[in-house]
Design a protein around this motif. Structure first.
Motif, PDB file in Angstrom:
ATOM      1  N   ILE A  21      23.613  45.730  46.954  1.00  0.00           N
ATOM      2  CA  ILE A  21      24.579  45.769  45.846  1.00  0.00           C
ATOM      3  C   ILE A  21      25.578  44.640  46.050  1.00  0.00           C
ATOM      4  O   ILE A  21      26.312  44.609  47.046  1.00  0.00           O
ATOM      5  N   ALA A  22      25.635  43.684  45.127  1.00  0.00           N
ATOM      6  CA  ALA A  22      26.565  42.557  45.236  1.00  0.00           C
ATOM      7  C   ALA A  22      27.992  43.033  44.974  1.00  0.00           C
ATOM      8  O   ALA A  22      28.261  43.674  43.952  1.00  0.00           O
ATOM      9  N   VAL A  23      28.898  42.711  45.907  1.00  0.00           N
ATOM     10  CA  VAL A  23      30.307  43.121  45.806  1.00  0.00           C
ATOM     11  C   VAL A  23      31.186  41.891  45.966  1.00  0.00           C
ATOM     12  O   VAL A  23      31.003  41.100  46.892  1.00  0.00           O
ATOM     13  N   SER A  24      32.135  41.726  45.054  1.00  0.00           N
ATOM     14  CA  SER A  24      33.079  40.615  45.146  1.00  0.00           C
ATOM     15  C   SER A  24      34.232  41.019  46.059  1.00  0.00           C
ATOM     16  O   SER A  24      35.086  41.823  45.674  1.00  0.00           O
ATOM     17  N   ALA A  25      34.249  40.473  47.287  1.00  0.00           N
ATOM     18  CA  ALA A  25      35.296  40.773  48.267  1.00  0.00           C
ATOM     19  C   ALA A  25      36.321  39.645  48.278  1.00  0.00           C
ATOM     20  O   ALA A  25      36.048  38.544  47.788  1.00  0.00           O
ATOM     21  N   PRO A  26      37.510  39.877  48.849  1.00  0.00           N
ATOM     22  CA  PRO A  26      38.536  38.823  48.874  1.00  0.00           C
ATOM     23  C   PRO A  26      38.080  37.528  49.536  1.00  0.00           C
ATOM     24  O   PRO A  26      38.515  36.448  49.156  1.00  0.00           O
ATOM     25  N   LYS A  27      37.201  37.616  50.539  1.00  0.00           N
ATOM     26  CA  LYS A  27      36.765  36.427  51.260  1.00  0.00           C
ATOM     27  C   LYS A  27      35.479  35.837  50.714  1.00  0.00           C
ATOM     28  O   LYS A  27      34.986  34.843  51.222  1.00  0.00           O
TER      29      LYS A  27
END
Length: 514
Positions: free
Chosen positions: A380-386
């Protein structure tokens, strides 16, 4: 006697450095091992110490690019003359230091220094970046207490103390370190607690009273940002060690600065004859160093584009049945399972069922062989801060909707907190990415190597559709399947996407397995 100070060797792959800043001026008297300049390579920033006591003579200038071994400055060593120039405060400080050193010599037999090195964090990881120190120079740390955070190209790790004692920092924040490199040292033993604190405190107070060289001195990165903004270092609030201005301090100073030009220029605009025309708006720029994670993402995306026969096929999906089912049972679902009923669990379940009918979509290439899996580990692709991370839901084909929703929440929370482990991000067989949460109508997602396919979800928009000869307004979503044509044929890719469409437009199929 004149001693030449040259650029030291600071790493195997580093052949030149930039003289970022002089901390001493031409003609200043410097002591042995006193830091006189800062050198900056393409990987880290280094301090240049004086190799003798004497009068400093500058040769290189700030901003010069110097090869390793090049002469930076020279020091005229002085004997009796230097002692005459010293102030009474310096003489007193030297006496105190001699007393402290004598005490240290007596107690050194009971002191043990432990080197803290970069641990091995994975087979494929050869270097990490020191992102943040959680303890400061001279702090007392306990055994197994976390002292720093390390970041690889895949995940973030905590660095624990391997002994109790006084911490001495070796590496700096932002440094790229190889596995096994020394990060810090810890002095442990009986000498730490009874150490003559009064004498050391008096030294620190005297040094602070004479102003530390780092006080209001920006780091190289911060200096560049301040120079671009035209802000004086003395006007910036510092939060670094010994009053040093960090990169974050320089970036935060931007908000206060944006109001100043307008206030200063406002009275001058009344005299239009003498004031030249100026462009309106903020035209400032800032630069940020790419993190290891971001650099790895960039390399992987380019590699996938260049080394796969990537193709994308599209279809449209009527989300009405899933939305009606979710609206009808979401309250009971949350009451029973303690988690909300979202769209991701429906898509994950539909994908696992479609993979059973089209196993090639979940296959991958390994050398000259195709590898097929009889299980479905869904990434599952997740947009994280880094940056973008892709945690994996293991054995999603055998999980219920509630179990999938709980796992999605757990992995997404870890991703945003930077707590994902390597095991949680490796081994997926198929990826789902949801650009619809950001408002994307249609896109062509890039394959998550070494997988062979990825499903892209998009936003739900009400559109007029023809149903049984009549125009009906339906909540529609575009689906995109990017796949490697070397592994998956057109028949399989289209058939897989149609199967997902059928399962979601008639969710009862998920329960009946038809």
């Amino acid at each position: 006697m004149s001693l030449e100070i040259k650029v030291p060797s600071v790493g195997e792959s580093i052949t030149e450095v930039v003289l970022a800043k002089w901390l001493k001026k031409d003609g200043d008297h410097v002591e042995m091992d006193e830091v006189i300049a800062e050198l900056e390579s393409d990987k880290a920033t280094f301090e240049l110490p004086a190799e003798a006591s004497g009068t400093l003579k500058l040769i290189a200038k700030e901003g010069d690019t110097l090869a390793v071994g090049a002469i930076v400055c020279s020091i005229e060593e002085s004997g009796a003359t230097s002692s005459k120039q010293d102030t009474p405060a310096k003489e007193e400080k030297e006496e105190i230091k001699e007393e402290v050193s004598k005490t240290d010599d007596k107690s050194s037999a009971n002191t043990e220094t432990k080197e803290i090195k970069v641990p091995s964090v994975g087979e494929s990881i050869t270097e990490v970046t020191l992102t943040k120190w959680l303890k400061q120079e001279g702090d007392f740390v306990e055994m197994d207490e976390v002292i720093a955070e390390l970041e690889s190209d895949k995940a973030t790790f905590e660095l624990p103390a391997e002994a109790a004692g006084i911490l001495s920092l070796v590496a700096k924040e932002g440094d790229t370190l190889e596995i096994g490199a020394v990060v810090a040292t810890i002095a442990s033993g009986q000498a730490q607690s009874p150490k003559p604190k009064a004498e050391s405190d008096s030294i620190e107070q005297k040094e602070k009273s004479s102003s530390s060289y780092a006080d209001k001195s920006p780091s190289p990165a911060a200096a560049k940002i301040l120079a671009e903004k035209g802000i004086e270092a003395k006007d910036v609030k510092s939060s670094g060690v010994d009053g040093r201005i960090t990169k974050e301090d320089a970036m935060n100073a931007q908000k206060a600065e944006t109001q100043k030009p307008k206030a200063e220029n406002s009275p001058k605009t009344t005299n239009t004859e003498s004031t030249p025309a100026q462009s309106s708006g903020n035209r400032e720029e800032r630069r940020e160093k790419m993190t290891s994670l971001r650099k790895t993402i960039a390399k992987r995306l380019v590699t996938v584009k260049n080394e796969t026969a990537m193709l994308t096929t599209f279809n449209e999906l009527n989300m009405g049945p899933v939305m009606d089912l979710r609206k009808k049972y979401k309250d009971q679902f949350k009451e029973k399972h303690g988690v909300g009923l979202g769209f991701m669990s429906f898509f994950t379940k539909a994908v696992t069922e479609a993979l059973k009918d089209f196993p090639a979509v979940g296959a991958r290439i390994d050398g000259e062989e195709f590898v097929y899996s009889n299980f479905a580990d869904i990434s599952i692709a997740v947009s994280a801060p880094k940056g973008l991370v892709v945690p994996v839901i293991r054995n999603a084909d055998s999980m219920t909707l509630a179990q999938i929703e709980k796992e999605v929440i757990t992995l997404a929370t870890k991703a945003r907190d930077g707590k994902l482990s390597l095991e949680e991000m490796t081994g997926g067989t198929f990826t789902i990415t949801n650009g619809g949460v950001f408002g994307s109508m249609m896109s062509t997602p890039i394959i998550n190597a070494p997988q062979s396919a990825i499903l892209g979800m998009h936003n739900i928009v009400e559109r007029p559709m023809a149903v049984n000869g009549q125009v009906v307004i339906l909540p529609m979503m575009y689906l995109a399947l990017s796949y490697d044509h070397r592994v998956i044929d057109g028949r399989e890719s289209v058939g897989f996407l149609v199967r997902v469409k059928q399962l979601l437009e008639d969710p009862a199929r998920l329960l009946l397995g038809v």
